[in-house]
Structure formats: structure tokens, C-alpha cells
Design a protein around this motif. Structure first.
Motif, short mmCIF file in Angstrom:
data_model
loop_
_atom_site.label_atom_id
_atom_site.label_comp_id
_atom_site.label_asym_id
_atom_site.label_seq_id
_atom_site.Cartn_x
_atom_site.Cartn_y
_atom_site.Cartn_z
N CYS A 118 0.86 -1.19 0.00
CA CYS A 118 0.00 0.00 0.00
C CYS A 118 0.89 1.24 0.00
N TYR A 119 1.72 1.36 -0.99
CA TYR A 119 2.78 2.36 -1.01
C TYR A 119 2.29 3.78 -1.24
N ASN A 120 1.00 3.95 -1.58
CA ASN A 120 0.45 5.30 -1.77
C ASN A 120 -0.31 5.80 -0.54
N LEU A 121 -0.13 5.13 0.58
CA LEU A 121 -0.80 5.56 1.80
C LEU A 121 -0.46 7.01 2.15
N LYS A 122 -1.50 7.73 2.57
CA LYS A 122 -1.31 9.11 3.01
C LYS A 122 -1.63 9.26 4.50
N GLU A 123 -2.50 8.42 5.03
CA GLU A 123 -2.83 8.45 6.45
C GLU A 123 -2.81 7.03 7.00
#
Length: 543
Positions: A484-489
Motif C-alpha cells: 500500500c505504497y500510496n498511503l497518506k494516512e
């Protein structure tokens, strides 16, 4: 003759930034999935910096932001609304005076709700610079309607719900200010104010000729009926508590523009619902949350005559069961959103009936129900490609099998809440695997039997992941960060197995990370905070 270096540089610049009008670039920027991405764009060129400065319209001010506030107000001159964080610890009077010293021509909304003090001096200074303020929220603070009416006579929206004091020695002045001093109001929220008398509500509706939305509580049905007769242009009415009488219903049906009706905690009979149905109001939104007194015959009569209903709220309705939801769903062909939470008799049959019979449904809330109790054969189910938001928190019977089935028949889910679903574990992983558009998952206090949470496949669309109180290891956390490398939170509160090693993998692999919460993670030393700030510049919030 070879092109000069300057010519080549100019060509590359044109390739990177096609010569589109500024309005086109602004439109492109506004459609970015995350407003924080404007920071990266502002580094591309001076033009992009200038354009990105125009985009932000909302600013939330916390105590920690105060040193940066002057720079922010000089940079973002198109702000339309400013909000203070709850129980702001700084000097609110000084803050409002400071804001008033900047040129913000588009500012029209201010939120100072949930504060210990009412900033009289600051609001006076603020009003000198922004006399045409349109919206003011001062709920859960001291009441100052007299000063508000004096400073902001052009207000169109006001929220003064639940003031922190219920003793009003100058009640008459407050009533006069609200009813006669704010004549341009379009939306008024007075829930829990305890100051309005029947005559004041009447005068308010009589004087505010543009009033479109009214939210009130603790007022008798007869007084409400008398008042709203003065405002035939009302589009939205919310009444908390009390008894809904035939007199009130007879008045409601005269409001030909009424499209939203919210009767929270009210007592209403089948007879009144049928009368409402017979008059053909053009309702688009209907909420009877926590209401009592009516039965299935009354609500079915109403829904048969509300063919264009887009939202329905029936939380904690004692008579609802699966068969009755199935019957109601056949009357709701245009429904976009429904809330059936707190209905213990409802199971998977109700959930899939809504999905099958309401083809336009995008949001379903069935929290604390019996979802998971009734297993369904796949042959009985229908794919729903419109459903995007599914809230199933606190469903104690929901298990991996039921969640996996949902993931298979709702492939376009963007948000799913499975918090406090103690029997769910690996089913949550199947949602990530099968729902290719998933953006947000709340898995707080998931599965007490969860032995492993291994996400060993890519989930590039996931931006928000809540994992509080999960027994996950550093190895599993590292795997999540790679998949999940695009996680922001990311929330990891009270995940007591993780250490600094796992957190470092998250910070290293999630290059867009904006927020991470490590509250209660006893094995993560506070020494890592400084490293995280320097290692991942995108971080904006640590807790």
C-alpha cells in the motif's frame, strides 16, 4: 545547425508546461485527489506556484500554526472560510484581529465553535474588515447574538447550537437580535439553544424572507406550524424531539419547496405519515432517526408516494425486519444513500435487498445490526457496481465469509468501515484484494482471532488505513507499506507489537505519507520522531 542550449531548455519547459490558459491549469489542479499535492506542483515553476496559491479556499487554524499564520494569509488570498480547532488554546481575540489585518476579499465563512470564551473584541475587529460575512458557526460556546447581529447584519447562515450556558439573563435581547436583526438569514441552526419562545420563532420566520433551512428543538408543534406558515420558501426542516401533530403535517404540505425533512427523536403516528404521503411533497431526503409511535404501514404508505427519495434514515426502528426492508426497497428505485443502523433484526438479507433493488445506491450504513447472521447463496446475489461507501462497524456476527462475499459483489467500493467487527480478520484482506478502487479502510479493533495480517499484493489506490489496537508485527507492517505504497494516512494507535523498525519501513516506502498516529505504541521510542520528520518531508501530522 544544432539548436542552442537555451532553445533546448525552452523546448523542454514548453513540453513540461503546455501553454494552456491559467483557467485550464486551475481546473486541473482542483481535480487532484489530494489538495496536498499542490505543494509538489508549486515547486515546478513560478507560474505553478502562483496558480497553486489560488486553489486553497479553506484554512483550519490550530495553536501550533500561529507562527506560520502571517505567511499563509499572505500566500493564500482566495480563502473563503476559516475555522479554529476545538478549544483553541491561544488568544482568540488577538487571532481574529490579526486575520482582519490581511486582505482576504473572498472570505465569507468563519467557524469559532467549541470554544471556552466568546471573542467579543475580536469579532468587532473582524467585522470592520469583513462586514459582509455570510456564514458564522459559534455552536458550543457562549451565546452572543446581540453582538453578532450588530457586527454581521448580512449573515445568511448561523449556527448557535448548544451554548455552554443555559442561563440567559438578557433573553429578550437575544431573541430580538435573532428575530429582527438578522433579516438576510437563509439557514438557521438553533438546536439546543433553550432561548427561543414561540413568538420569537414566529418573528424569525416572518422577518427572514429568504429563510430556506431551519433546524430547531424543544419547540412545540403548534408553535412550529404557526412559524413556518410565514416561510413558504422553506426547503429543509429539522425538528428534534416533540410530537409531530396533524396540524404540523397540514402546514408542512403547504411548503411546496420542502425537499428535506428530518424528524429526530420525535413521536409520529401512522396517520400523520399517511396524511403527509397523500399531499405529495417533493421530498428528496427523509430522516426518522430514533423516532417512535409509527409502524410499518405508515412508513410504507409514505414511501409509496415519495418516488424520488434519494436519502432515507431509519435508525433504531423497532418494527423493521428483513422482510419489511425487502418490501420497502422495492419502493426506492432512486435511492442514493440509506442509514439502517441500530436495527438489530436486520441481517444480510436486508443489505443485499438494498443492493439489488436500489440500483443507484452509493452509500449504505448498517452499523450495529445483525449483518453476518444470515448466510446467502451466491446464486441469490446481484453485482452492484454503484456502491462506493459501506459502513458496517460494530456488527458482532459479521465474519470473514460474509465480508469476502461483499467484496465479490461490490467491486467498486472506495470506503469500508469494519471497525469493532470482532469476527472479521482475513476477510478485510479480501476486500483489499478484490475491490480495485478501495481508498479508505477502517479496521480498528478488528478480529480478536486475527493471527496474521499479510497484504502480499499491490493496493495502489489505498490512501487511508486505520489499524488501531491490532496485533500486527513489524514484518506485517513492512509488508503493508510495500503493498500500500500510496498511503497518506495511517493510524496504528495501541498496536503494541510494532517497534521503530516497522515504523521506519512505513516512512521509507510510503512516499506520500501525510499523517501517522502512534499513540499508545509502547515499543516505539519517541526518538524516532525527529528521524521521521527529516526522512519523509511530506509528513504533516504526527501523534
Amino acid at each position: 545547425m544544432p539548436p542552442s542550449s537555451s532553445s533546448s531548455s525552452s523546448s523542454n519547459c514548453c513540453f513540461l508546461q503546455p501553454q494552456l490558459p491559467d483557467e485550464c491549469w486551475e481546473s486541473i489542479f482542483k481535480h487532484l485527489s489530494d489538495p496536498h499535492d499542490h505543494e509538489s506542483l508549486s515547486l515546478v515553476s513560478r507560474r505553478f506556484l502562483s496558480l497553486s496559491n489560488r486553489i486553497p479556499t479553506h484554512l483550519t487554524i490550530s495553536y501550533h500554526l500561529l507562527p506560520l499564520l502571517p505567511a499563509l494569509l499572505r500566500r493564500f488570498t482566495n480563502l473563503t472560510s476559516i475555522r479554529l480547532t476545538r478549544y483553541f488554546t491561544g488568544d482568540i481575540n488577538a487571532l481574529l484581529s490579526q486575520i482582519a489585518s490581511f486582505d482576504l476579499p473572498s472570505l465569507h465563512s468563519l467557524d469559532i465553535s467549541h470554544q471556552y470564551t466568546f471573542p467579543s473584541h475580536g469579532l468587532r475587529q473582524f467585522s470592520l474588515k469583513f462586514p459582509t460575512l455570510k456564514s458564522l458557526n459559534c455552536s458550543h460556546t457562549k451565546l452572543g447574538l446581540v453582538l453578532i447581529a450588530e457586527c454581521f447584519p448580512n449573515l445568511e447562515e448561523i449556527n448557535v447550537t448548544y451554548p455552554i450556558t443555559r442561563v440567559f439573563p438578557d433573553r429578550d435581547l437575544h431573541e430580538k437580535a435573532l428575530a429582527s436583526g438578522l433579516k438576510k438569514l437563509r439557514k438557521v441552526d438553533l438546536s439546543g439553544t433553550y432561548i427561543l419562545q414561540d413568538s420569537s420563532l414566529f418573528t424569525l420566520c416572518q422577518n427572514c424572507v429568504s429563510l430556506e433551512a431551519l433546524l430547531i428543538s424543544d419547540i412545540g408543534a403548534s408553535a412550529i406550524a404557526n412559524a413556518i406558515r410565514q416561510g413558504p420558501q422553506l426547503r429543509s426542516l429539522a425538528v428534534r424531539g416533540g410530537i409531530v401533530t396533524l396540524e404540523l403535517i397540514d402546514t408542512l404540505v403547504t411548503l411546496k419547496c420542502l425537499t428535506c425533512l428530518d424528524l429526530c427523536y420525535a413521536r409520529i403516528s401512522d396517520e400523520t405519515l399517511c396524511v403527509l404521503a397523500d399531499r405529495g411533497l417533493p421530498l428528496r431526503e427523509l430522516s426518522l432517526r430514533y423516532c417512535s409511535g409509527y409502524q410499518f404501514s405508515g412508513i410504507s404508505c409514505l414511501l409509496r408516494n415519495c418516488n424520488n427519495l434519494q436519502y432515507l434514515g431509519l435508525e433504531r426502528t423497532r418494527f423493521l425486519n428483513d422482510q419489511r426492508v425487502i418490501e420497502l426497497s422495492l419502493l426506492l428505485g432512486n435511492l442514493n444513500a440509506v442509514n439502517l443502523s441500530e436495527n438489530a433484526k436486520l441481517t444480510d438479507l436486508s443489505l443485499f435487498a438494498i443492493m439489488r433493488n436500489c440500483p443507484l445506491i452509493t452509500k449504505i450504513r448498517m452499523e450495529n445490526t445483525g449483518v453476518g447472521k444470515q448466510k446467502l447463496e451466491h446464486d441469490c446475489l446481484v453485482l452492484n457496481s454503484h456502491l462506493k461507501f459501506l459502513y458496517l462497524a460494530r456488527n458482532k456476527r459479521l465474519d470473514d465469509g460474509s465480508v469476502t462475499t461483499l467484496a465479490s459483489f461490490c467491486p467498486n467500493l472506495e470506503m469500508m468501515d469494519l471497525s469493532d467487527c470482532g469476527r472479521v480478520s482475513k476477510g478485510a484482506i479480501e476486500v483489499l484484494r478484490r475491490c480495485c478502487k478501495i481508498q479508505c479502510m477502517d479496521l480498528a479493533r478488528l478480529g480478536y482471532e486475527l493471527d496474521q495480517f499479510r497484504v502480499n499484493f499491490e493496493v495502489p489506490t489505498l490512501f487511508v488505513l486505520n489499524l488501531p489496537m491490532l496485533s500486527i508485527s513489524d514484518e506485517e507492517l513492512s509488508l503493508i507499506s510495500k503493498s500500500c505504497y500510496n498511503l497518506k494516512e495511517l493510524k496504528l494507535n495501541y498496536c503494541d507489537k510494532i517497534t521503530a523498525s516497522g515504523v521506519k519501513q512505513v516512512v521509507k516506502n510510503c512516499k506520500q505519507l501525510r499523517m501517522i498516529s502512534l499513540l499508545g505504541c509502547e515499543n516505539v521510542s519517541s526518538d524516532i520522531v525527529t528521524w521521521m520528520v527529516f526522512a519523509r518531508p511530506s509528513l504533516r501530522m504526527l501523534s
